[in-house]
Design a protein around this motif. Structure first.
Motif, PDB file in Angstrom:
ATOM      1  N   GLY A 141       8.008   4.243   2.091  1.00 16.76           N
ATOM      2  CA  GLY A 141       8.533   5.088   1.025  1.00 16.76           C
ATOM      3  C   GLY A 141       8.934   4.323  -0.215  1.00 16.76           C
ATOM      4  N   LYS A 142       8.780   2.993  -0.194  1.00 11.40           N
ATOM      5  CA  LYS A 142       9.156   2.175  -1.354  1.00 11.40           C
ATOM      6  C   LYS A 142       7.951   1.476  -1.973  1.00 11.40           C
ATOM      7  N   VAL A 143       7.207   0.768  -1.110  1.00 11.82           N
ATOM      8  CA  VAL A 143       6.081  -0.035  -1.607  1.00 11.82           C
ATOM      9  C   VAL A 143       4.887   0.137  -0.674  1.00 11.82           C
ATOM     10  N   SER A 144       3.689   0.242  -1.268  1.00 11.49           N
ATOM     11  CA  SER A 144       2.451   0.234  -0.494  1.00 11.49           C
ATOM     12  C   SER A 144       1.492  -0.759  -1.136  1.00 11.49           C
ATOM     13  N   ALA A 145       0.570  -1.285  -0.321  1.00 11.19           N
ATOM     14  CA  ALA A 145      -0.313  -2.345  -0.803  1.00 11.19           C
ATOM     15  C   ALA A 145      -1.777  -1.960  -0.634  1.00 11.19           C
ATOM     16  N   ASN A 146      -2.616  -2.392  -1.581  1.00  8.25           N
ATOM     17  CA  ASN A 146      -4.065  -2.211  -1.508  1.00  8.25           C
ATOM     18  C   ASN A 146      -4.748  -3.479  -2.002  1.00  8.25           C
ATOM     19  N   LEU A 147      -6.030  -3.592  -1.664  1.00  9.35           N
ATOM     20  CA  LEU A 147      -6.831  -4.701  -2.181  1.00  9.35           C
ATOM     21  C   LEU A 147      -7.925  -4.141  -3.079  1.00  9.35           C
ATOM     22  N   VAL A 148      -8.129  -4.813  -4.212  1.00  3.27           N
ATOM     23  CA  VAL A 148      -9.259  -4.498  -5.087  1.00  3.27           C
ATOM     24  C   VAL A 148     -10.183  -5.712  -5.048  1.00  3.27           C
ATOM     25  N   ASN A 149     -11.333  -5.541  -4.410  1.00  4.31           N
ATOM     26  CA  ASN A 149     -12.271  -6.664  -4.249  1.00  4.31           C
ATOM     27  C   ASN A 149     -12.974  -6.950  -5.567  1.00  4.31           C
ATOM     28  N   THR A 150     -12.899  -8.182  -6.004  1.00  4.73           N
ATOM     29  CA  THR A 150     -13.550  -8.587  -7.258  1.00  4.73           C
ATOM     30  C   THR A 150     -14.848  -9.345  -6.997  1.00  4.73           C
ATOM     31  N   SER A 151     -15.012  -9.832  -5.748  1.00 14.17           N
ATOM     32  CA  SER A 151     -16.257 -10.498  -5.349  1.00 14.17           C
ATOM     33  C   SER A 151     -16.293 -10.485  -3.825  1.00 14.17           C
ATOM     34  N   LYS A 161      16.531  -4.262   0.758  1.00  9.37           N
ATOM     35  CA  LYS A 161      17.011  -4.440   2.117  1.00  9.37           C
ATOM     36  C   LYS A 161      16.525  -3.331   3.030  1.00  9.37           C
ATOM     37  N   ASP A 162      16.400  -3.690   4.322  1.00 12.29           N
ATOM     38  CA  ASP A 162      15.949  -2.709   5.302  1.00 12.29           C
ATOM     39  C   ASP A 162      17.154  -1.947   5.861  1.00 12.29           C
ATOM     40  N   SER A 163      16.916  -1.155   6.914  1.00 16.25           N
ATOM     41  CA  SER A 163      17.976  -0.326   7.473  1.00 16.25           C
ATOM     42  C   SER A 163      19.095  -1.150   8.102  1.00 16.25           C
ATOM     43  N   ASN A 164      18.816  -2.411   8.423  1.00 18.29           N
ATOM     44  CA  ASN A 164      19.847  -3.296   8.988  1.00 18.29           C
ATOM     45  C   ASN A 164      20.551  -4.105   7.911  1.00 18.29           C
ATOM     46  N   ASP A 165      20.267  -3.745   6.661  1.00 21.53           N
ATOM     47  CA  ASP A 165      20.860  -4.430   5.511  1.00 21.53           C
ATOM     48  C   ASP A 165      20.388  -5.876   5.397  1.00 21.53           C
ATOM     49  N   ASP A 166      19.211  -6.165   5.937  1.00 17.27           N
ATOM     50  CA  ASP A 166      18.619  -7.493   5.822  1.00 17.27           C
ATOM     51  C   ASP A 166      17.592  -7.501   4.691  1.00 17.27           C
ATOM     52  N   PRO A 167      17.498  -8.627   3.947  1.00 17.67           N
ATOM     53  CA  PRO A 167      16.476  -8.717   2.889  1.00 17.67           C
ATOM     54  C   PRO A 167      15.074  -8.528   3.471  1.00 17.67           C
ATOM     55  N   ILE A 168      14.222  -7.857   2.707  1.00 21.98           N
ATOM     56  CA  ILE A 168      12.865  -7.570   3.173  1.00 21.98           C
ATOM     57  C   ILE A 168      11.951  -8.725   2.774  1.00 21.98           C
ATOM     58  N   ALA A 184      -1.781  -5.474   5.338  1.00 22.69           N
ATOM     59  CA  ALA A 184      -1.418  -4.660   6.496  1.00 22.69           C
ATOM     60  C   ALA A 184       0.044  -4.866   6.859  1.00 22.69           C
ATOM     61  N   ALA A 185       0.562  -6.085   6.745  1.00 25.72           N
ATOM     62  CA  ALA A 185       1.958  -6.363   7.083  1.00 25.72           C
ATOM     63  C   ALA A 185       2.905  -5.648   6.123  1.00 25.72           C
ATOM     64  N   ILE A 186       2.515  -5.582   4.857  1.00 24.34           N
ATOM     65  CA  ILE A 186       3.343  -4.872   3.868  1.00 24.34           C
ATOM     66  C   ILE A 186       3.404  -3.379   4.209  1.00 24.34           C
ATOM     67  N   ASN A 187       2.247  -2.806   4.499  1.00 23.50           N
ATOM     68  CA  ASN A 187       2.180  -1.365   4.746  1.00 23.50           C
ATOM     69  C   ASN A 187       2.844  -0.954   6.054  1.00 23.50           C
ATOM     70  N   SER A 188       2.945  -1.878   7.009  1.00 23.32           N
ATOM     71  CA  SER A 188       3.545  -1.540   8.300  1.00 23.32           C
ATOM     72  C   SER A 188       5.025  -1.889   8.377  1.00 23.32           C
ATOM     73  N   HIS A 189       5.555  -2.538   7.345  1.00 21.57           N
ATOM     74  CA  HIS A 189       6.958  -2.949   7.377  1.00 21.57           C
ATOM     75  C   HIS A 189       7.850  -1.713   7.227  1.00 21.57           C
ATOM     76  N   GLU A 190       8.716  -1.518   8.200  1.00 25.73           N
ATOM     77  CA  GLU A 190       9.561  -0.316   8.219  1.00 25.73           C
ATOM     78  C   GLU A 190      10.447  -0.218   6.977  1.00 25.73           C
TER      79      GLU A 190
END
Length: 506
Positions: A169-179, A138-145, A159-165
């Motif tokens: 400090g909990k989760v970060s996202a990256n891409l690993v290009n396979t092709s 949950k976020d600071s408003n106690d709403d599910p993320i 980008a949406a994952i990394n910018s979500h308030e």
């Protein structure tokens, strides 16, 4: 006087020289005043330096207040490649020896998708849960993320994952290009250990089909024999557990980071990066009294005291020779030095002198009254006597130097606290019986400043008087010069008239 002077032309007198000599005679007191001013200014400078030394002593002594400053412990690891450690006496650490076995290092949870298109837009919702898979993060408003993936490309989802308030400090996202057209979405827990584990649910059927999310391949050491019941289940759990794990004398402990705090009272153990890959997994931990740190504190005590004494001795050779303030400060320093720290009773108090723990006063036996040693009255540490005192009566050393009534009103004031209080009292004063008072150095400095101000006023008034005197002399000699010139002119006229009389001869 400025400009061109023609005084004396009419009278023939050396008027300028007479005025100059008169002014120089009247200005003679200025030299004495300037001499006195330099003397007082040198005393002010000496007091400023003394204030600085006393302030430094006060700060150093303040850092030594408290029994903990003289009861330090050292934690030594026999194998720094496995772990390091620190011990804190205040937090409850005591001397002891332990065997530490490193079972696993802390790791961060990683969620890896299958190959996904980097060009096609997605649909649906990405929802984050705690590691149980059912409790939403949950976020600071106690709403599910949740992340709305409708119409977003894989990179836009990242980008949406990394910018979500709520995910900061909990989760970060990256891409690993396979092709050129496909990549894997990698979600990393920002917090290590099981505390950072999470799950992610993709409602998009395509993503769900292509995504086999797992924590990756982990290695661990099973603490039971292969023949024991439940070995396979334990091994699987161990391989997937993200916490750091150690054994202390056979007792297992876990931590979400590679730091184990207070597992042993007052001791912090840090597992070294790469410890799991070492061929040896067991190391020794020794917690013992840190005599080196304690002796460093005692040396700091001695240095702070000596800096003041040496400055006082040097000051007496210069402009502060015979100054009552210097004598008063020396007297107060000696009074504290020769007053033991209060003990349990009168007999115990007499055992609490510095000399009894190896801190002695240096006395210059070849005393030269014309050039006394600046070290006279300073402190020296008898290393052998101090080591013996630490070995045989360690608590007594800590009590004599570090006991603090301010920190614990059941204790007396030790040497460090008393010298710190003296420095504060001398430099900045304080409050006593509800009345504020100024420090002795402050009072003396202000008094010297007033003397300089008095001299400056006297110099100004003397210079003004000389200017007025010069103007008066110039006026007077100008008048005399004019009168004499008239007399000379009249005399010349009479001489000329008489010269024209019949029968006149010079």
């Amino acid at each position: 006087m400025s400009g061109i002077s023609f005084m004396g032309v009419g009278s023939g007198l050396p008027v300028n020289d007479i005025i100059k000599a008169t002014l120089e005679a009247e200005a003679a007191p200025l030299k004495r005043l300037e001499h006195d001013k330099k003397f007082y200014e040198s005393q002010i400078s000496g007091m400023a330096q003394l204030k600085s030394r006393l302030s430094s002593m006060g700060d150093a002594m303040k850092d030594l207040q408290g029994l903990d400053k003289f009861q330090q412990l050292a934690a030594n690891s026999s194998n720094d490649k496995l772990f390091t450690a620190t011990a804190d006496h205040v937090a409850g650490a005591t001397a002891g020896n332990y065997n530490i076995e490193v079972l696993a290092e802390a790791r961060s949870y990683r969620h890896v998708s299958g190959e996904l298109s980097t060009t096609d837009p997605f649909s649906g919702t990405l929802t984050f849960f705690e590691k149980d898979g059912t409790t939403p993060l949950k976020d600071s408003n106690d709403d599910p993320i949740t992340i709305d993936t409708n119409g977003k490309t894989l990179d836009e989802i990242r980008a949406a994952i990394n910018s979500h308030e709520g995910l900061q400090g909990k989760v970060s996202a990256n891409l690993v290009n396979t092709s050129e057209t496909h990549a894997r979405l990698v979600l990393n827990a920002d917090e290590s250990g099981e505390a950072g584990r999470f799950t992610a649910n993709f409602s998009d059927a395509t993503i769900t089909k292509d995504t086999d999310l797992s924590s990756g391949e982990f290695q661990g050491l099973a603490p039971v024999a292969e023949s024991d019941p439940g070995y396979d289940a334990y091994k699987e759990d161990l391989a997937n557990n993200l916490d750091a794990r150690i054994k202390i004398d056979g007792i297992e402990a876990t931590s979400s980071t590679n730091r184990f705090e207070n597992v042993i009272s007052g001791v912090t153990i840090d597992v070294t990066a790469g410890a799991s890959g070492q061929s040896e997994s067991v190391g020794g931990l020794e917690v013992k009294r840190d005599d080196t740190a304690i002796k460093d504190n005692i040396e700091a005590f001695v240095k702070a005291y000596n800096d003041v004494i040496i400055h006082l001795n040097e000051a007496k050779k210069g402009s502060l020779y015979g100054d009552s303030t210097i004598r008063s400060i020396e007297g107060e320093m000696r009074n504290i030095l020769y007053s033991p720290t209060e003990g349990e009773d009168a007999d115990d108090t007499q055992k609490n002198f510095l000399a009894l723990i190896g801190i002695e006063v240096f006395v210059d036996k070849s005393y030269d009254p014309k050039n006394p040693s600046s070290r006279n009255g300073t402190l020296e540490v008898d290393s052998a006597a101090l080591t013996k005192a630490l070995d045989e009566n360690f608590d007594k050393v800590a009590h004599i130097l570090g006991s603090s009534k301010k920190l614990d009103d059941t204790q007396p004031s030790g040497y460090a606290e008393r010298f710190s209080d003296l420095a504060t009292r001398l430099v900045s004063g304080g409050v006593q019986d509800g009345q504020s008072y100024k420090g002795l150095v402050q009072i003396r400095t202000e008094g010297l400043g007033k003397e300089v101000d008095r001299i400056n006023d006297k110099v100004d008034s003397t210079n003004l008087r000389l200017e007025l005197l010069e103007a008066r002399l110039v006026k007077q000699f100008s008048a005399i010069d004019g009168i004499v010139a008239k007399f000379n002119s009249t005399g010349s006229f009479i001489s000329q008239q008489m010269a024209g009389l019949p029968g006149y001869t010079k």
